[in-house]
Design an enzyme around this catalytic site. Sequence first.
Site: not given
Length: 281
Positions: A38, A149-151
């Site tokens: 975050h 980009q994780k999600d």
Amino acid sequence: MPMEILESPAAMRDCCRRLRAQGSLGFVPTMGALHAGHMSLIAASRQRDAASVASIFVNPAQFGPQEDFSRYPRPREADLAQLEQAGIAAVFLPTSAVMYPEGYASYVEVEGLSERLCGRSRPGHFRGVATVVLKLCQIVNPERAYFGQKDAAQVAVLRRMFHDFNCDWEMIVCPIVREPDGLALSSRNQYLSPAQRQSALALSRALRAMAEAHAAGRRSPAQLLACGRKILDAEAGLRLDYLEAVDVQTLLPVADAAAGTLIAVAAWAGSTRLIDNCVLA
Ligand code: AMP
């Protein structure tokens, strides 16, 4: 200037309007339990925008009835301290009753995309995500909104929605932040026992092996997926949800693993669902 904490959409809207009159405004929507992933989005906005604002809202609309909505971590004071430290100008902290009051009836359906990858095992998840992001961005009206980009599937769904609804908020996608051993940071990692955390490393290990096989010239998605699956299947502590090679925009399986193909994985470690991905170079 001290960070403002706002709970009503009207107060947040006024605050953001004032900030935007002074220069560019960046927005980072989160569900809290903040970690370095975050904070990387916030740092990106702090670098680029005159002012940055964030939201913390554990959005009930994106959780299924059997999912972890009630136990999702909510370390409010620690989150606020981190945001203030990072130079966030204002944070929006609405309640569910404020976001979805009695009589609330409007939802965003991004057809097709919402049923792929995580959307297949989490029906209604992306409907909830798209709805809350549209609501939040309408309130903040930022110049830029930052996502991880994780999600990757969420990015595809939101990109489609921004485009379809002619939203003029620029979408900035930041790289996945990982632990030194490869585990992608996630607020859900704190659910993991030491043994489960060890098992979870197979996700990034499998992705790395597939990226290496691709770099060595393997172009058949079936071969690449078999290579990743072997690593995941060998990890007894994991239950695979999906491992797919898809187009980053449509999230549909590709026939050829060209550069830019998204390899996405989701698996359960006990009752914790983890996701990770990589884009082939
Ligand atoms: P969440 O609080 O899980 O809704 O995440 C808020 C934003 O942070 C989303 O745009 C996520 O994609 C992003 N994010 C979460 N984990 C990471 C990570 N490890 N690296 C980069 N961004 C992340």
